[in-house]
Design a protein around this motif. Structure first.
Motif, PDB file in Angstrom:
ATOM      1  N   ASN A 180      -1.833   4.433   1.971  1.00 41.24           N
ATOM      2  CA  ASN A 180      -2.779   3.866   3.140  1.00 41.24           C
ATOM      3  C   ASN A 180      -3.157   5.009   4.142  1.00 41.24           C
ATOM      4  O   ASN A 180      -4.215   5.044   4.511  1.00 41.24           O
ATOM      5  CB  ASN A 180      -1.461   3.050   3.948  1.00 41.24           C
ATOM      6  N   GLU A 181      -2.546   6.384   4.034  1.00 37.72           N
ATOM      7  CA  GLU A 181      -2.862   7.176   4.860  1.00 37.72           C
ATOM      8  C   GLU A 181      -4.144   7.822   4.252  1.00 37.72           C
ATOM      9  O   GLU A 181      -5.070   8.261   4.925  1.00 37.72           O
ATOM     10  CB  GLU A 181      -1.892   8.247   5.192  1.00 37.72           C
ATOM     11  N   CYS A 182      -4.320   8.006   2.905  1.00 39.82           N
ATOM     12  CA  CYS A 182      -5.335   8.536   2.329  1.00 39.82           C
ATOM     13  C   CYS A 182      -6.755   7.606   2.416  1.00 39.82           C
ATOM     14  O   CYS A 182      -7.692   8.212   2.654  1.00 39.82           O
ATOM     15  CB  CYS A 182      -5.119   8.784   0.512  1.00 39.82           C
ATOM     16  N   VAL A 183      -6.438   6.221   2.412  1.00 38.92           N
ATOM     17  CA  VAL A 183      -7.612   5.525   2.527  1.00 38.92           C
ATOM     18  C   VAL A 183      -8.101   5.609   4.170  1.00 38.92           C
ATOM     19  O   VAL A 183      -9.271   5.617   4.437  1.00 38.92           O
ATOM     20  CB  VAL A 183      -7.149   3.989   2.224  1.00 38.92           C
ATOM     21  N   ALA A 184      -7.285   5.561   5.028  1.00 34.62           N
ATOM     22  CA  ALA A 184      -7.366   5.681   6.454  1.00 34.62           C
ATOM     23  C   ALA A 184      -8.395   6.918   6.806  1.00 34.62           C
ATOM     24  O   ALA A 184      -8.951   6.791   7.634  1.00 34.62           O
ATOM     25  CB  ALA A 184      -6.286   5.649   7.152  1.00 34.62           C
ATOM     26  N   GLN A 185      -7.685   8.210   6.106  1.00 32.95           N
ATOM     27  CA  GLN A 185      -8.513   9.321   6.707  1.00 32.95           C
ATOM     28  C   GLN A 185      -9.856   9.347   6.265  1.00 32.95           C
ATOM     29  O   GLN A 185     -10.576  10.195   6.611  1.00 32.95           O
ATOM     30  CB  GLN A 185      -7.494  10.486   6.238  1.00 32.95           C
ATOM     31  N   ALA A 186     -10.240   8.458   5.320  1.00 31.86           N
ATOM     32  CA  ALA A 186     -11.874   8.210   5.121  1.00 31.86           C
ATOM     33  C   ALA A 186     -12.355   7.895   6.053  1.00 31.86           C
ATOM     34  O   ALA A 186     -13.791   8.069   6.050  1.00 31.86           O
ATOM     35  CB  ALA A 186     -11.881   7.467   3.814  1.00 31.86           C
ATOM     36  N   GLY A 187     -12.082   7.002   7.071  1.00 34.82           N
ATOM     37  CA  GLY A 187     -12.744   6.553   8.160  1.00 34.82           C
ATOM     38  C   GLY A 187     -13.352   5.267   7.971  1.00 34.82           C
ATOM     39  O   GLY A 187     -14.184   4.761   8.986  1.00 34.82           O
ATOM     40  N   ASN A 188     -13.482   4.467   6.781  1.00 34.11           N
ATOM     41  CA  ASN A 188     -14.119   3.224   6.573  1.00 34.11           C
ATOM     42  C   ASN A 188     -13.182   2.072   6.989  1.00 34.11           C
ATOM     43  O   ASN A 188     -12.404   1.770   6.056  1.00 34.11           O
ATOM     44  CB  ASN A 188     -14.471   3.123   5.367  1.00 34.11           C
ATOM     45  N   GLY A 189     -13.432   1.235   8.242  1.00 33.10           N
ATOM     46  CA  GLY A 189     -12.582   0.329   8.752  1.00 33.10           C
ATOM     47  C   GLY A 189     -12.464  -0.870   7.719  1.00 33.10           C
ATOM     48  O   GLY A 189     -11.384  -1.181   7.401  1.00 33.10           O
ATOM     49  N   PRO A 190     -13.553  -1.410   7.401  1.00 36.39           N
ATOM     50  CA  PRO A 190     -13.538  -2.471   6.457  1.00 36.39           C
ATOM     51  C   PRO A 190     -12.818  -2.293   5.221  1.00 36.39           C
ATOM     52  O   PRO A 190     -11.963  -3.025   4.379  1.00 36.39           O
ATOM     53  CB  PRO A 190     -15.056  -2.815   6.305  1.00 36.39           C
ATOM     54  N   ALA A 191     -12.943  -1.103   4.467  1.00 37.50           N
ATOM     55  CA  ALA A 191     -12.437  -0.573   3.281  1.00 37.50           C
ATOM     56  C   ALA A 191     -10.882  -0.564   3.562  1.00 37.50           C
ATOM     57  O   ALA A 191     -10.009  -0.964   2.706  1.00 37.50           O
ATOM     58  CB  ALA A 191     -13.062   0.562   2.529  1.00 37.50           C
ATOM     59  N   TYR A 192     -10.547   0.108   4.577  1.00 41.03           N
ATOM     60  CA  TYR A 192      -8.944   0.283   4.891  1.00 41.03           C
ATOM     61  C   TYR A 192      -8.223  -1.140   5.016  1.00 41.03           C
ATOM     62  O   TYR A 192      -7.517  -1.513   4.417  1.00 41.03           O
ATOM     63  CB  TYR A 192      -8.712   0.981   6.129  1.00 41.03           C
ATOM     64  N   SER A 193      -9.065  -2.009   5.966  1.00 39.38           N
ATOM     65  CA  SER A 193      -8.607  -3.565   5.768  1.00 39.38           C
ATOM     66  C   SER A 193      -8.442  -4.150   4.708  1.00 39.38           C
ATOM     67  O   SER A 193      -7.338  -4.848   4.626  1.00 39.38           O
ATOM     68  CB  SER A 193      -9.616  -3.961   6.970  1.00 39.38           C
ATOM     69  N   LYS A 194      -9.305  -4.066   3.755  1.00 41.96           N
ATOM     70  CA  LYS A 194      -9.202  -4.678   2.563  1.00 41.96           C
ATOM     71  C   LYS A 194      -7.992  -4.225   1.764  1.00 41.96           C
ATOM     72  O   LYS A 194      -7.073  -4.773   1.332  1.00 41.96           O
ATOM     73  CB  LYS A 194     -10.487  -4.773   1.877  1.00 41.96           C
ATOM     74  N   PHE A 195      -8.008  -2.711   1.705  1.00 38.62           N
ATOM     75  CA  PHE A 195      -6.980  -2.075   1.140  1.00 38.62           C
ATOM     76  C   PHE A 195      -5.654  -2.650   1.404  1.00 38.62           C
ATOM     77  O   PHE A 195      -4.581  -3.136   1.016  1.00 38.62           O
ATOM     78  CB  PHE A 195      -7.014  -0.695   1.258  1.00 38.62           C
ATOM     79  N   HIS A 196      -5.370  -2.782   2.991  1.00 32.89           N
ATOM     80  CA  HIS A 196      -4.324  -3.034   3.661  1.00 32.89           C
ATOM     81  C   HIS A 196      -3.722  -4.296   3.223  1.00 32.89           C
ATOM     82  O   HIS A 196      -2.650  -4.676   2.874  1.00 32.89           O
ATOM     83  CB  HIS A 196      -4.155  -2.781   5.078  1.00 32.89           C
ATOM     84  N   SER A 197      -4.741  -5.200   3.238  1.00 35.00           N
ATOM     85  CA  SER A 197      -4.526  -6.779   3.120  1.00 35.00           C
ATOM     86  C   SER A 197      -4.144  -6.955   1.725  1.00 35.00           C
ATOM     87  O   SER A 197      -3.152  -7.557   1.232  1.00 35.00           O
ATOM     88  CB  SER A 197      -5.853  -7.478   3.219  1.00 35.00           C
ATOM     89  N   LEU A 198      -4.633  -6.000   0.474  1.00 34.33           N
ATOM     90  CA  LEU A 198      -4.387  -6.395  -0.756  1.00 34.33           C
ATOM     91  C   LEU A 198      -2.770  -5.958  -1.118  1.00 34.33           C
ATOM     92  O   LEU A 198      -2.186  -6.445  -1.694  1.00 34.33           O
ATOM     93  CB  LEU A 198      -5.439  -5.577  -1.726  1.00 34.33           C
ATOM     94  N   LEU A 199      -2.673  -4.892  -0.335  1.00 32.72           N
ATOM     95  CA  LEU A 199      -1.281  -4.134  -0.674  1.00 32.72           C
ATOM     96  C   LEU A 199       0.029  -5.226  -0.011  1.00 32.72           C
ATOM     97  O   LEU A 199       1.042  -5.178  -0.629  1.00 32.72           O
ATOM     98  CB  LEU A 199      -1.035  -3.031  -0.072  1.00 32.72           C
ATOM     99  N   PHE A 200      -0.331  -5.920   1.122  1.00 32.36           N
ATOM    100  CA  PHE A 200       0.486  -6.787   1.573  1.00 32.36           C
ATOM    101  C   PHE A 200       0.670  -8.283   1.015  1.00 32.36           C
ATOM    102  O   PHE A 200       1.510  -8.991   1.584  1.00 32.36           O
ATOM    103  CB  PHE A 200       0.455  -6.756   3.009  1.00 32.36           C
ATOM    104  N   THR A 201      -0.622  -8.751   0.278  1.00 30.12           N
ATOM    105  CA  THR A 201      -0.806 -10.041  -0.004  1.00 30.12           C
ATOM    106  C   THR A 201      -0.519 -10.239  -1.658  1.00 30.12           C
ATOM    107  O   THR A 201       0.305 -10.153  -2.087  1.00 30.12           O
ATOM    108  CB  THR A 201      -1.769 -10.607   0.717  1.00 30.12           C
ATOM    109  N   THR A 202      -1.838 -10.087  -1.930  1.00 29.91           N
ATOM    110  CA  THR A 202      -1.771 -10.477  -3.725  1.00 29.91           C
ATOM    111  C   THR A 202      -1.336  -9.403  -4.418  1.00 29.91           C
ATOM    112  O   THR A 202      -0.971  -9.611  -5.504  1.00 29.91           O
ATOM    113  CB  THR A 202      -3.396 -10.737  -4.091  1.00 29.91           C
ATOM    114  N   ASP A 203      -1.255  -8.164  -4.181  1.00 31.87           N
ATOM    115  CA  ASP A 203      -0.608  -7.312  -4.787  1.00 31.87           C
ATOM    116  C   ASP A 203       0.529  -6.439  -4.190  1.00 31.87           C
ATOM    117  O   ASP A 203       1.001  -5.301  -4.599  1.00 31.87           O
ATOM    118  CB  ASP A 203      -1.776  -6.056  -4.767  1.00 31.87           C
ATOM    119  N   GLN A 204       1.311  -7.243  -3.426  1.00 38.26           N
ATOM    120  CA  GLN A 204       2.526  -6.719  -3.034  1.00 38.26           C
ATOM    121  C   GLN A 204       3.718  -6.750  -4.201  1.00 38.26           C
ATOM    122  O   GLN A 204       3.719  -8.092  -4.650  1.00 38.26           O
ATOM    123  CB  GLN A 204       3.031  -7.394  -1.784  1.00 38.26           C
ATOM    124  N   PRO A 205       4.326  -5.779  -4.380  1.00 35.07           N
ATOM    125  CA  PRO A 205       5.460  -5.990  -5.522  1.00 35.07           C
ATOM    126  C   PRO A 205       6.811  -6.753  -5.003  1.00 35.07           C
ATOM    127  O   PRO A 205       6.812  -7.071  -3.693  1.00 35.07           O
ATOM    128  CB  PRO A 205       5.928  -4.533  -5.789  1.00 35.07           C
TER     129      PRO A 205
END
Length: 246
Positions: free
Chosen positions: A139-164
């Motif tokens: 999450n920190e790696c993606v966040a430091q890139a600064g792209n809000g929509p990309a981070y939001s999608k990544f965070h959403s995937l990790l907590f929904t469809t791709d959550q172990p």
């Protein structure tokens, strides 16, 4: 919260300290079970604003604070909500499934910003024994890139469809990097994830966030937990996101 791979060497403790820590562990487990019960008892099952998806306004930015908090929102937003989550926490997944899209719309509208404070106390419940920490680092790696929509999608995937699932197979760093690329994160973010270079930093940030949450809850840390101006939000109120955006 020590980790098997941590360089910190625990010091011997007295039997009284051991009993105290054991008692705290029981309290934490009780709190977690209580949170899971609240999320699975049949209330709050309707997905709010279903079909909206993650943040998609390019004007939304994401920034990584020095303490590891990840802030998602438009500039100069008047109200920021703090969300404490562990990447492996099932109740956190429920929160994101039910309210994530509604949160995203309010962020797009500039009504609120979100400060994600990610913790890692469920590392031991993952098959790899360090999934939560590695997911926080991703999450920190993606966040430091600064792209809000990309981070939001990544965070959403990790907590929904791709959550172990707890105890089941989890994602290695290559998997996490692939999910980041799927979300639209740049190659540098993917390289940051696969290298594992942020693991120690992310662990320190996660443990600091957990201490902050434990202090707020008087020793009964449980996720998810949502705060506005240090006031705990009742997430069993189905209109809490809209109320926050007023």
């Amino acid at each position: 919260m020590s980790n098997p791979t941590s360089k910190h060497t625990p010091q011997p403790v007295s039997s009284k300290t051991t009993y105290a820590l054991a008692g705290l562990a029981v309290v934490v487990v009780v709190a977690i079970v209580g949170a899971l019960y609240l999320w699975n008892r049949g209330g709050g099952e309707t997905v709010r604003n279903d079909g909206y998806g993650p943040v998609h306004d390019p004007g939304v930015t994401v920034a990584l604070d020095s303490d590891g908090a990840i802030v998602l929102g438009k500039p100069n937003v008047a109200k920021t909500i703090d969300i404490y989550e562990d990447p492996l926490c099932p109740a956190c997944g429920q929160l994101e499934k039910i309210y994530g899209q509604e949160i995203a719309q309010q962020v797009d509208l500039g009504k609120i910003a979100v400060r994600y404070r990610l913790v890692n106390f469920l590392d031991s419940r993952s098959k790899s024994k360090d999934y939560s920490t590695r997911a926080v680092a991703a999450n920190e790696c993606v966040a430091q890139a600064g792209n809000g929509p990309a981070y939001s999608k990544f965070h959403s995937l990790l907590f929904t469809t791709d959550q172990p699932s707890e105890g089941g197979p989890d994602h290695d760093n290559k998997d996490l990097a692939d999910i980041a690329k799927q979300a639209g994160a740049p190659d540098d973010a993917a390289k940051c994830i696969t290298s594992g270079d942020r693991a120690d930093t992310a662990r320190a940030h996660a443990e600091s966030a957990l201490k902050s949450l434990t202090d707020k809850l008087n020793g009964r840390a449980a996720t998810p937990a949502v705060y506005i101006d240090d006031k705990k939000v009742d997430v069993n109120n189905e209109n809490w996101v809209l109320d926050a955006a007023k």
